[in-house]
Structure formats: structure tokens, C-alpha cells
Scaffold this active site. Sequence first.
Site, PDB file in Angstrom:
ATOM      1  CE  LYS A  11      44.127  55.508  34.314  1.00 10.96           C
ATOM      2  NZ  LYS A  11      43.531  54.272  33.289  1.00 10.96           N
ATOM      3  CE1 TYR A  51      40.584  51.885  37.478  1.00  8.91           C
ATOM      4  CE2 TYR A  51      42.967  51.678  38.309  1.00  8.91           C
ATOM      5  CZ  TYR A  51      41.943  52.375  37.479  1.00  8.91           C
ATOM      6  OH  TYR A  51      42.456  53.531  36.768  1.00  8.91           O
ATOM      7  CG  ASN A 114      43.694  54.833  29.658  1.00  8.02           C
ATOM      8  OD1 ASN A 114      44.340  54.977  30.658  1.00  8.02           O
ATOM      9  ND2 ASN A 114      42.366  54.292  29.508  1.00  8.02           N
ATOM     10  CG  HIS A 117      40.422  57.249  37.183  1.00 10.26           C
ATOM     11  ND1 HIS A 117      39.859  56.117  36.758  1.00 10.26           N
ATOM     12  CD2 HIS A 117      39.971  57.807  38.167  1.00 10.26           C
ATOM     13  CE1 HIS A 117      38.838  56.161  37.617  1.00 10.26           C
ATOM     14  NE2 HIS A 117      38.872  57.142  38.590  1.00 10.26           N
ATOM     15  CD  GLU A 128      36.819  56.849  41.266  1.00 14.89           C
ATOM     16  OE1 GLU A 128      37.098  57.913  40.656  1.00 14.89           O
ATOM     17  OE2 GLU A 128      36.292  56.005  40.515  1.00 14.89           O
TER      18      GLU A 128
HETATM   19  N1  UDP Z   1      41.195  49.123  30.480  1.00 15.17           N
HETATM   20  C1  UDP Z   1      42.115  48.199  29.980  1.00 15.17           C
HETATM   21  N2  UDP Z   1      41.511  47.458  28.792  1.00 15.17           N
HETATM   22  C2  UDP Z   1      40.369  47.339  28.469  1.00 15.17           C
HETATM   23  C3  UDP Z   1      39.656  48.474  29.017  1.00 15.17           C
HETATM   24  C4  UDP Z   1      39.733  49.209  30.110  1.00 15.17           C
HETATM   25  O1  UDP Z   1      43.214  48.228  30.439  1.00 15.17           O
HETATM   26  O2  UDP Z   1      40.096  46.795  27.474  1.00 15.17           O
HETATM   27  C5  UDP Z   1      41.556  49.831  31.787  1.00 15.17           C
HETATM   28  C6  UDP Z   1      41.987  51.314  31.171  1.00 15.17           C
HETATM   29  O3  UDP Z   1      43.167  51.920  31.805  1.00 15.17           O
HETATM   30  C7  UDP Z   1      40.785  51.988  31.681  1.00 15.17           C
HETATM   31  C8  UDP Z   1      40.510  51.540  32.931  1.00 15.17           C
HETATM   32  O4  UDP Z   1      40.909  50.204  32.646  1.00 15.17           O
HETATM   33  O5  UDP Z   1      41.105  53.580  31.935  1.00 15.17           O
HETATM   34  C9  UDP Z   1      38.898  51.363  33.508  1.00 15.17           C
HETATM   35  O6  UDP Z   1      38.151  51.332  32.516  1.00 15.17           O
HETATM   36  P1  UDP Z   1      37.062  52.048  32.118  1.00 15.17           P
HETATM   37  O7  UDP Z   1      36.024  51.296  31.068  1.00 15.17           O
HETATM   38  O8  UDP Z   1      36.356  52.487  33.415  1.00 15.17           O
HETATM   39  O9  UDP Z   1      37.492  53.295  31.317  1.00 15.17           O
HETATM   40  P2  UDP Z   1      37.691  54.856  31.908  1.00 15.17           P
HETATM   41  O10 UDP Z   1      36.339  55.258  32.882  1.00 15.17           O
HETATM   42  O11 UDP Z   1      39.070  54.879  32.497  1.00 15.17           O
HETATM   43  O12 UDP Z   1      37.559  55.724  30.559  1.00 15.17           O
END
Ligand code: UDP
Length: 142
Positions: A11, A51, A114, A117, A128
Site C-alpha cells: 500500500k 474494495y 497497514n 493487502h 483479485e
Molecule cells: N480498514 C480500515 N479501518 C478499519 C478496518 C479496515 O481502514 O476499521 C481498512 C484496512 O486498510 C484494511 C482494509 O480496510 O486492510 C480491509 O479490511 P479487512 O477487514 O478486509 O482487513 P484485511 O483483510 O486487509 O486484513
Amino acid sequence: MALERTLSIIKPDAVAKNVIGPIYSRFEQGGLKIIAAKMVQLSRAEAEGFYAVHRERPFFNALVEFMISGPVMVQVLEGEGAVLKNRDLMGATNPKEAAAGTIRADFADSIDANAVHGSDSLENAAIEIAYFFPATAVYAGR
Ligand code: UDP
């Protein structure tokens, strides 16, 4: 375990921190092979499309803004059990909860910035990968 492919995105926060190399090392040391890769600046429409599953979530707009804030590095990873393996290497969504030694523990700042992805299922991985790479762009085993 089966040979799988999964989609990974480094990211904008991690690209800006200049840690593509160390993150690639985590993939390779974890037994995953990078079989396709490209750096892209996502358009708003591309980020929203990617997304779309999260569009009703409260963080959707902030997530899209973040994902278009700078270039991202997109790659296809291949290996035994690649989907779960990549999720293990990444660590928990919130870096504060990510296990020591994971990519998010070491390179992520917050739950929204974070670092990486990774596809969360084999089914989503196929969707994807197709979103970013036409079949001819993946060169595994050649
Ligand atoms: N995200 C966020 N706030 C939250 C939860 C998720 O900004 O409270 C963002 C974060 O970048 C995350 C992405 O949305 O990586 C997708 O969320 P998911 O729960 O699918 O997490 P991941 O699969 O990336 O661990």
C-alpha cells in the site's frame, strides 16, 4: 497442501517508506514466489472497484482516499497454501494486534495505513488477480 496463487498489494504508506524490498524478502523467505508485479497509481474508480465489498463500511471513503494517495505495488504470489501463508506473513489487520515478526507489526503504522493487502480466500484471490493481471501477464514456471 495445494499450489495456490494470491494477490498482494504493498500500500502507499509502505511504498512511501521505501520498504518494497524488505517486504518482498518476507514473501520469498516465506516460500512464496513473485510471479507477476507492477507499480500502479490507482484511480478512484479502480480503488472503489477493488474494495467494492467494503462499500457499506464506515471506513470505505477513507480507505479509497488512502489507496489513491500514492503508488502501490501489486503482485501475484504463488506457493503451497499461498493464500493463508500470505495472511500469516502479513499479520492482523490492526498492526497493534499483529504478531511479532509479521509485515504489519514491522512496517505498518495504523489500522488504516497497514502496509499490505492480501486476498482472504482462494475464491477472492482469483477475482483479485483477474482484476489486476490479464492471464498473459502471469509467467509462473516459465
Ligand atoms: N480498514 C480500515 N479501518 C478499519 C478496518 C479496515 O481502514 O476499521 C481498512 C484496512 O486498510 C484494511 C482494509 O480496510 O486492510 C480491509 O479490511 P479487512 O477487514 O478486509 O482487513 P484485511 O483483510 O486487509 O486484513
